[in-house]
Design a protein around this motif. Sequence first.
Motif, PDB file in Angstrom:
ATOM      1  N   ALA A 169       0.933  -1.347   0.315  1.00 24.44           N
ATOM      2  CA  ALA A 169      -0.349   0.120   0.277  1.00 24.44           C
ATOM      3  C   ALA A 169       1.017   1.312   0.066  1.00 24.44           C
ATOM      4  O   ALA A 169       1.979   1.329   0.328  1.00 24.44           O
ATOM      5  N   VAL A 170       0.498   2.858  -0.765  1.00 32.76           N
ATOM      6  CA  VAL A 170       1.659   3.356  -0.870  1.00 32.76           C
ATOM      7  C   VAL A 170      -0.008   4.562   0.134  1.00 32.76           C
ATOM      8  O   VAL A 170      -1.147   5.202  -0.483  1.00 32.76           O
ATOM      9  N   ARG A 171       0.806   6.070   0.738  1.00 27.54           N
ATOM     10  CA  ARG A 171       0.133   6.884   1.414  1.00 27.54           C
ATOM     11  C   ARG A 171       1.031   7.614   1.420  1.00 27.54           C
ATOM     12  O   ARG A 171       2.212   7.855   0.597  1.00 27.54           O
ATOM     13  N   VAL A 172       0.112   9.329   1.447  1.00 32.14           N
ATOM     14  CA  VAL A 172       1.744  10.545   1.115  1.00 32.14           C
ATOM     15  C   VAL A 172       1.115  10.884   2.357  1.00 32.14           C
ATOM     16  O   VAL A 172       0.228  11.381   3.478  1.00 32.14           O
ATOM     17  N   ASP A 173       2.844  10.802   3.402  1.00 29.28           N
ATOM     18  CA  ASP A 173       2.614  10.641   4.562  1.00 29.28           C
ATOM     19  C   ASP A 173       3.012  12.492   4.852  1.00 29.28           C
ATOM     20  O   ASP A 173       3.474  12.490   4.186  1.00 29.28           O
ATOM     21  N   LYS A 174       2.737  13.679   5.318  1.00 29.73           N
ATOM     22  CA  LYS A 174       2.534  14.720   5.901  1.00 29.73           C
ATOM     23  C   LYS A 174       4.460  15.494   5.727  1.00 29.73           C
ATOM     24  O   LYS A 174       4.998  16.216   5.188  1.00 29.73           O
ATOM     25  N   LYS A 175       5.215  15.015   6.789  1.00 33.31           N
ATOM     26  CA  LYS A 175       6.075  14.579   7.381  1.00 33.31           C
ATOM     27  C   LYS A 175       7.248  13.730   6.479  1.00 33.31           C
ATOM     28  O   LYS A 175       8.222  14.611   5.963  1.00 33.31           O
ATOM     29  N   LEU A 176       6.590  12.917   6.441  1.00 31.84           N
ATOM     30  CA  LEU A 176       7.341  12.088   5.711  1.00 31.84           C
ATOM     31  C   LEU A 176       7.371  11.462   4.118  1.00 31.84           C
ATOM     32  O   LEU A 176       8.488  11.246   3.665  1.00 31.84           O
ATOM     33  N   GLY A 177       6.626  12.265   3.626  1.00 31.08           N
ATOM     34  CA  GLY A 177       6.197  11.969   1.961  1.00 31.08           C
ATOM     35  C   GLY A 177       5.589  10.925   1.290  1.00 31.08           C
ATOM     36  O   GLY A 177       4.822  10.629   2.465  1.00 31.08           O
ATOM     37  N   GLN A 178       6.071   9.854   0.310  1.00 29.51           N
ATOM     38  CA  GLN A 178       5.869   9.806  -0.010  1.00 29.51           C
ATOM     39  C   GLN A 178       5.735   7.680   1.019  1.00 29.51           C
ATOM     40  O   GLN A 178       7.178   8.401   1.069  1.00 29.51           O
ATOM     41  N   CYS A 179       4.743   7.244   1.493  1.00 32.09           N
ATOM     42  CA  CYS A 179       5.581   6.056   2.364  1.00 32.09           C
ATOM     43  C   CYS A 179       4.938   4.776   1.509  1.00 32.09           C
ATOM     44  O   CYS A 179       2.942   4.844   1.617  1.00 32.09           O
ATOM     45  N   VAL A 180       5.453   3.754   1.791  1.00 30.72           N
ATOM     46  CA  VAL A 180       5.347   2.495   1.338  1.00 30.72           C
ATOM     47  C   VAL A 180       5.350   1.903   2.119  1.00 30.72           C
ATOM     48  O   VAL A 180       6.172   1.119   3.414  1.00 30.72           O
ATOM     49  N   ILE A 181       3.759   0.657   1.954  1.00 32.28           N
ATOM     50  CA  ILE A 181       3.795  -0.161   3.414  1.00 32.28           C
ATOM     51  C   ILE A 181       3.865  -1.499   3.073  1.00 32.28           C
ATOM     52  O   ILE A 181       2.963  -1.679   1.717  1.00 32.28           O
ATOM     53  N   VAL A 182       4.553  -1.984   3.549  1.00 33.77           N
ATOM     54  CA  VAL A 182       4.633  -3.479   3.016  1.00 33.77           C
ATOM     55  C   VAL A 182       3.804  -4.234   4.639  1.00 33.77           C
ATOM     56  O   VAL A 182       4.930  -4.771   4.858  1.00 33.77           O
ATOM     57  N   SER A 183       3.106  -5.166   3.497  1.00 30.26           N
ATOM     58  CA  SER A 183       1.986  -6.228   5.141  1.00 30.26           C
ATOM     59  C   SER A 183       3.499  -7.315   4.137  1.00 30.26           C
ATOM     60  O   SER A 183       2.995  -8.121   3.211  1.00 30.26           O
ATOM     61  N   THR A 184       3.748  -7.882   5.115  1.00 29.96           N
ATOM     62  CA  THR A 184       3.846  -9.991   4.566  1.00 29.96           C
ATOM     63  C   THR A 184       4.976 -10.943   6.084  1.00 29.96           C
ATOM     64  O   THR A 184       4.194 -10.413   6.836  1.00 29.96           O
ATOM     65  N   THR A 185       5.227 -11.723   5.773  1.00 27.24           N
ATOM     66  CA  THR A 185       5.214 -12.581   6.846  1.00 27.24           C
ATOM     67  C   THR A 185       7.112 -12.825   7.560  1.00 27.24           C
ATOM     68  O   THR A 185       7.613 -11.569   6.714  1.00 27.24           O
ATOM     69  N   ALA A 186       7.062 -12.838   8.015  1.00 26.16           N
ATOM     70  CA  ALA A 186       8.836 -12.656   9.222  1.00 26.16           C
ATOM     71  C   ALA A 186       9.335 -13.035   9.042  1.00 26.16           C
ATOM     72  O   ALA A 186      10.944 -11.801   8.845  1.00 26.16           O
ATOM     73  N   GLU A 187       9.554 -14.304   8.089  1.00 27.88           N
ATOM     74  CA  GLU A 187      10.826 -14.213   6.663  1.00 27.88           C
ATOM     75  C   GLU A 187      10.837 -14.181   6.077  1.00 27.88           C
ATOM     76  O   GLU A 187      12.606 -13.943   5.278  1.00 27.88           O
TER      77      GLU A 187
END
Length: 625
Positions: A586-604
């Motif tokens: 997922a991608v969002r725009v954070d006011k302080k950090l700018g473009q932010c990529v969020i990856v959800s995955t397994t621990a390994e």
Amino acid sequence: MGVFPLPDLHISTIADIHALEQTAVTDLALPNSTYELLQNAAATYGDKVALRFLPKATLDEQSINLSFRQLFAGVTQTANALHQLGVDKHSVVSMLLPNLPQTHLAIWGAEAAGIFNPINPLLEVEHIAAIINEAQSKVLITLAPMQGSDLWQKAQAIKQLAPCLSHILTVNLTPSADGSQHLSDSVLDFDATIKAQPADRLISGRQFAPDDIASYFHTGGTTGTPKLAPHTHRNELVCCYQMASVVNLDAQSKCLCGLPLFHVNGVFVTGLAPWLVGSEVILATPAGYRTPALMDNFWALVERYRVSFFSCVPTILSGLLDKPSEGHDLSSLDVALCGAAPLATELMRKFERKTGIVLLEAYGQTEGTCGSTVNPKHGERRVGSVGLPLPYLKIRIVEVDAQGKWLRDCAVNEPGCVAISGPNVFSGYKQAQQNEGQWIAEGWFNTGDLGRLDEDGYLWLTGRSKDLIIRGGHNIDPQMIEEAFYQHPEVAEAVAIGKPDKRVGEVPVIFLQLQKGAGVSLDELMRHAQASIHEKAAVPKEIHLVEAMPLTAVGKIFKPQLRNQLIEKMVTDELNALLQTPFKVAVRVDKKLGQCVIVSTTAESAATVKQALADYTFCLEVNQG
């Protein structure tokens, strides 16, 4: 002589503007409030049509008309109804409505009773509620339940999230026979409620001061913390004077409004500014330019209603290019104004060649109430520039440090940050923290736009600082790339953005929407780019074709959505080649950090993801689960 006697203005050069400014703003004898403007208009023009509403924009429909006297009476009744609901000069009334006659009553009635807060109806419930809570609104004006609209459902959800709301007024487009006023203790019918109020006076007895807050306009995009820009009555009245002056509106003008009335352009440029001088406003359908019939019938409607002026955004011009204007009498049409987003010079040339209309490119922002510059109607229109400053508006091009502090003023034709000052410029956002880094000096607002002033005072925009494509430390103006593609006859819309690159930070890519029936190939388009873009670093690395560009409710192309989609696909493709385990991006725009990529995955897989994406400049968040 009009409601407000504008001088006989034929602004051609910056010297003409300076001559006009020899009369101080305080000597212009402007009214003290928007309410007094409408009061003066009613007294002067009486039964002349002020507002003509076209519900469907068909060629055979009967318009719904309000005279200046009826408009002012309705505004007065609305203000009195709001006063009865507990609204005073410090209270906020929010509005969630399409373009209707009642919308104008709500706008100016709210400013007469308290403070007006328009909200984009297309925003999500949580965002609308956040705006209302930030404004601490007492009353919400919206649509009653009706087929094809979700505004009532949104209002019900908002009420649960915004405890500050005490009442909801509903505009019923399919009223019952009895027109019942009381739907519940907190939900009232708008038309029935205002009808019960006196139309000849404000029962509050309010005395207006020019520095009273008139409105809170939401700005800063459709995500993140709400940012509210307060406008005083003086800000709004000076803005109306500026716009009416440079377009030369008068009591014979007929101004078509197709932009939404939650946006400053619709409210002031094709709303209050015409009424300052007794012009007629033609409100074209609840959805404005988003109504297919309005676009299909546009030139016929110009002919039928003798439209002399309209305002639009570049995407509307692109749409109108597809609509035949031949065979229609457009002799009434004096001028059109285009703003809200950079206008490609080739698009402007195509439009003028097709229609023969004088098109003025303008530039402004909510923080300046609406407008800042416009190409002169009577002078040299420098294609590619956004024109000369409006009367009484001052512009500086400055260099600032990382905290937004002034370092120096730039020389003539030297690019830098565009800063504005003047009686139409607001005094700062409602939330104090939003003002950090926004002011280069007392009264001088940093717009966040990049530009230069030439030797004759014309402003040339070079982009927004956040839109610049920075490739290996080399700044690339996306508009330069877009201009090259607009020169291709089969390109309808072009948007250049920066794609993250591990080696050089960003590389340019282009999104294209082609003309209907276009048969051009990607290879041909790339060859066109290589031949047309003389700066090698700016030639796009990729071309993406889209059926339609994502648009904001105002009609501006919404670049963040394209950027987010591009990054999401890029990251997904890269991780697909590396991971055997499931993941989600997922991608969002954070006011302080700018473009932010969020990856959800397994621990390994978490460590692999972090290593693979570590060299990109965007913010990375890896969630394990």
